[in-house]
Design an enzyme around this catalytic site. Structure first.
Site, PDB file in Angstrom:
ATOM      1  N   LYS A 115      13.396 -40.688 103.279  1.00  0.00           N
ATOM      2  CA  LYS A 115      14.702 -40.279 102.754  1.00  0.00           C
ATOM      3  C   LYS A 115      15.679 -39.997 103.872  1.00  0.00           C
ATOM      4  CE  LYS A 115      13.780 -38.751  98.091  1.00  0.00           C
ATOM      5  NZ  LYS A 115      13.956 -37.725  97.077  1.00  0.00           N
ATOM      6  N   LYS A 198       6.868 -49.333  96.512  1.00  0.00           N
ATOM      7  CA  LYS A 198       6.761 -48.540  95.288  1.00  0.00           C
ATOM      8  C   LYS A 198       8.008 -48.704  94.421  1.00  0.00           C
ATOM      9  CE  LYS A 198       8.035 -44.264  95.238  1.00  0.00           C
ATOM     10  NZ  LYS A 198       8.323 -42.828  95.173  1.00  0.00           N
ATOM     11  N   LYS A 201      13.205 -44.847  91.236  1.00  0.00           N
ATOM     12  CA  LYS A 201      14.416 -44.665  90.453  1.00  0.00           C
ATOM     13  C   LYS A 201      15.654 -44.645  91.337  1.00  0.00           C
ATOM     14  CE  LYS A 201      13.425 -39.622  89.450  1.00  0.00           C
ATOM     15  NZ  LYS A 201      12.430 -39.198  90.286  1.00  0.00           N
TER      16      LYS A 201
HETATM   17  P1  TYM Z   1       9.342 -37.784  91.522  1.00  0.00           P
HETATM   18  O1  TYM Z   1      10.393 -37.123  90.697  1.00  0.00           O
HETATM   19  O2  TYM Z   1       9.744 -38.698  92.602  1.00  0.00           O
HETATM   20  O3  TYM Z   1       8.335 -38.562  90.580  1.00  0.00           O
HETATM   21  C1  TYM Z   1       7.762 -37.952  89.457  1.00  0.00           C
HETATM   22  C2  TYM Z   1       6.345 -38.422  89.244  1.00  0.00           C
HETATM   23  O4  TYM Z   1       6.307 -39.839  89.081  1.00  0.00           O
HETATM   24  C3  TYM Z   1       5.396 -40.410  90.014  1.00  0.00           C
HETATM   25  N1  TYM Z   1       5.905 -41.718  90.429  1.00  0.00           N
HETATM   26  C4  TYM Z   1       5.176 -42.844  90.384  1.00  0.00           C
HETATM   27  N2  TYM Z   1       3.918 -43.079  89.992  1.00  0.00           N
HETATM   28  C5  TYM Z   1       3.479 -44.354  90.065  1.00  0.00           C
HETATM   29  N3  TYM Z   1       4.239 -45.375  90.510  1.00  0.00           N
HETATM   30  C6  TYM Z   1       5.511 -45.184  90.911  1.00  0.00           C
HETATM   31  N4  TYM Z   1       6.242 -46.196  91.325  1.00  0.00           N
HETATM   32  C7  TYM Z   1       6.034 -43.860  90.857  1.00  0.00           C
HETATM   33  N5  TYM Z   1       7.237 -43.322  91.171  1.00  0.00           N
HETATM   34  C8  TYM Z   1       7.133 -42.009  90.899  1.00  0.00           C
HETATM   35  C9  TYM Z   1       5.360 -39.427  91.169  1.00  0.00           C
HETATM   36  O5  TYM Z   1       4.190 -39.571  91.935  1.00  0.00           O
HETATM   37  C10 TYM Z   1       5.425 -38.120  90.443  1.00  0.00           C
HETATM   38  O6  TYM Z   1       4.159 -37.753  89.948  1.00  0.00           O
HETATM   39  N6  TYM Z   1       7.912 -34.112  94.566  1.00  0.00           N
HETATM   40  C11 TYM Z   1       7.779 -34.652  93.240  1.00  0.00           C
HETATM   41  C12 TYM Z   1       8.216 -33.706  92.157  1.00  0.00           C
HETATM   42  C13 TYM Z   1       7.539 -32.389  92.213  1.00  0.00           C
HETATM   43  C14 TYM Z   1       6.201 -32.091  91.831  1.00  0.00           C
HETATM   44  C15 TYM Z   1       6.039 -30.706  92.031  1.00  0.00           C
HETATM   45  C16 TYM Z   1       5.170 -32.876  91.347  1.00  0.00           C
HETATM   46  C17 TYM Z   1       8.105 -31.214  92.618  1.00  0.00           C
HETATM   47  N7  TYM Z   1       7.210 -30.203  92.511  1.00  0.00           N
HETATM   48  C18 TYM Z   1       4.823 -30.069  91.774  1.00  0.00           C
HETATM   49  C19 TYM Z   1       3.941 -32.236  91.085  1.00  0.00           C
HETATM   50  C20 TYM Z   1       3.778 -30.865  91.297  1.00  0.00           C
HETATM   51  C21 TYM Z   1       8.634 -35.907  93.157  1.00  0.00           C
HETATM   52  O7  TYM Z   1       9.545 -36.133  93.908  1.00  0.00           O
HETATM   53  O8  TYM Z   1       8.336 -36.689  92.104  1.00  0.00           O
END
Ligand code: TYM
Length: 333
Positions: A115, A198, A201
């Site tokens: 990022k 990957k 969004k």
């Molecule tokens: P975020 O918002 O980027 O994504 C949310 C969840 O979706 C999963 N994900 C994917 N899984 C498979 N293939 C993909 N292409 C893909 N893109 C996204 C992510 O692995 C995630 O599970 N840091 C985290 C948010 C967060 C969090 C937490 C998660 C904050 N605190 C505590 C678990 C526990 C994040 O940026 O996810």
């Protein structure tokens, strides 16, 4: 007495429209796990502001994400669904953990490196750097045993474990050491245009992802344009990352095995296979889209869900923060 259920925590940032990566990597597993575990599912709005958000978009997306959780089948009566900023303990624990997290550890986080490369140094906030401490706090507040996420979050979960162990070693056992939960398939849904990356969004090219709310015709178009190869055989192989990804999607949407797919499409090229992938995604997503559209209009119901969730979450989270503060040496009020 009934055995106490193990605890799950997970969350998604309302920083963009959710993709099928978020669905198959995270939400679909949450639905699967909700009966067996005591689950806390959060919309992590405090994480989203680590990069600049338009206030009205953040407000709208926060409620959209919550609606999608429920529409996808996460039951608000069984689980604790809430918005991160409604539970101030998240900010409190993030500060505490900050003081036990090393700059070196944060500098090694690949999400931060990616990022910060994208946004350029001048607009990289301290929050973006420090984000994993907040995420560790999210998880540790609830005595979490299991964190169902996509594989891109693995490094953050490992740091969470290290921080919990560090705290427990300095004081005494206080924090539960969580484990990652990855689905068998779908833990890494790939970009439709560059299938070695990957799906995200935040990509600039809408053809590279499918949104959970994309209409059927858009899904058909994006799948038909997705990058494959010139081999022409439906086979689950690292040499064919585009096809491998489409097979993963078909498996996530229908449960069909890779062997069954290889057999079914033998000698047929990719045309029918792509049509079937698109139709399977549409069939999986359409009922969710319909429920999400209804729910997002029902502000009263959403409010009831997130208020009740915040009350339940606060009760658990505050206890953890108080326990930590006491061990650290703060005077109890
Ligand atoms: P975020 O918002 O980027 O994504 C949310 C969840 O979706 C999963 N994900 C994917 N899984 C498979 N293939 C993909 N292409 C893909 N893109 C996204 C992510 O692995 C995630 O599970 N840091 C985290 C948010 C967060 C969090 C937490 C998660 C904050 N605190 C505590 C678990 C526990 C994040 O940026 O996810």
């Amino acid at each position: 007495m009934e055995d106490k259920k193990k605890v799950i925590f997970s969350g998604i940032q309302p920083s963009g429209n959710l993709t099928i990566g978020n669905y198959y990597g995270a939400i679909k597993n949450w639905v699967k796990l909700q009966d067996e575990y005591d689950c806390f599912y959060c919309v992590v709005d405090m994480h989203a502001i680590t990069v600049r958000q338009e206030p009205k978009d953040l407000r709208r997306r926060t409620l959209e994400v919550l609606s999608l959780y429920v529409a996808a089948g996460v039951d608000p009566d069984k689980n604790t669904l809430f918005i991160q900023s409604h539970v101030p303990a998240h900010a409190e624990i993030a500060w505490l953990l900050n003081c036990y997290t090393y700059i070196g550890e944060l500098s090694r986080m690949t999400q931060f490196k990616d990022k910060s490369a994208r946004y350029g140094d001048a607009s990289v906030s301290a929050g973006l750097f420090d984000y994993p401490a907040l995420m560790a706090g999210d998880i540790l507040l609830y005595n979490t045993d299991l964190v169902p996420v996509g594989i891109d979050q693995k490094q953050h979960i490992e740091l969470t474990r290290d921080l919990a162990e560090r705290f427990n070693n300095i004081y005494s056992p206080t924090l539960t050491i969580p484990e990652i939960y990855l689905g068998e398939t779908g833990a890494k849904v790939m970009d439709l245009q560059e299938p070695t990356k990957k799906m995200s969004k935040s990509s600039d090219n809408p053809n590279s992802y499918i949104l959970m709310m994309d209409p059927a015709e858009v899904i058909r178009k994006k799948i038909s344009r997705s990058v494959t190869d010139s081999i022409g055989v439906v086979k689950y192989s690292d040499e064919q990352p585009g096809i491998k990804n489409l097979m993963t999607l078909l498996n996530c949407a229908t449960g069909m095995s890779f062997e069954a797919m290889e057999k079914k499409y033998e000698g047929q090229g990719y045309a029918q296979f792509k049509i079937d992938v698109a139709e399977a995604l549409i069939a999986d997503l359409e009922p969710i889209q319909k429920r999400a559209r209804e729910l997002v209009e029902d502000k009263e119901q959403l409010e009831a869900i997130y208020r009740k969730g915040a009350d339940k979450a606060s009760a658990v989270a505050n206890k953890t923060v108080r326990k930590m503060m006491k061990k650290i040496g703060f005077i109890p009020r």
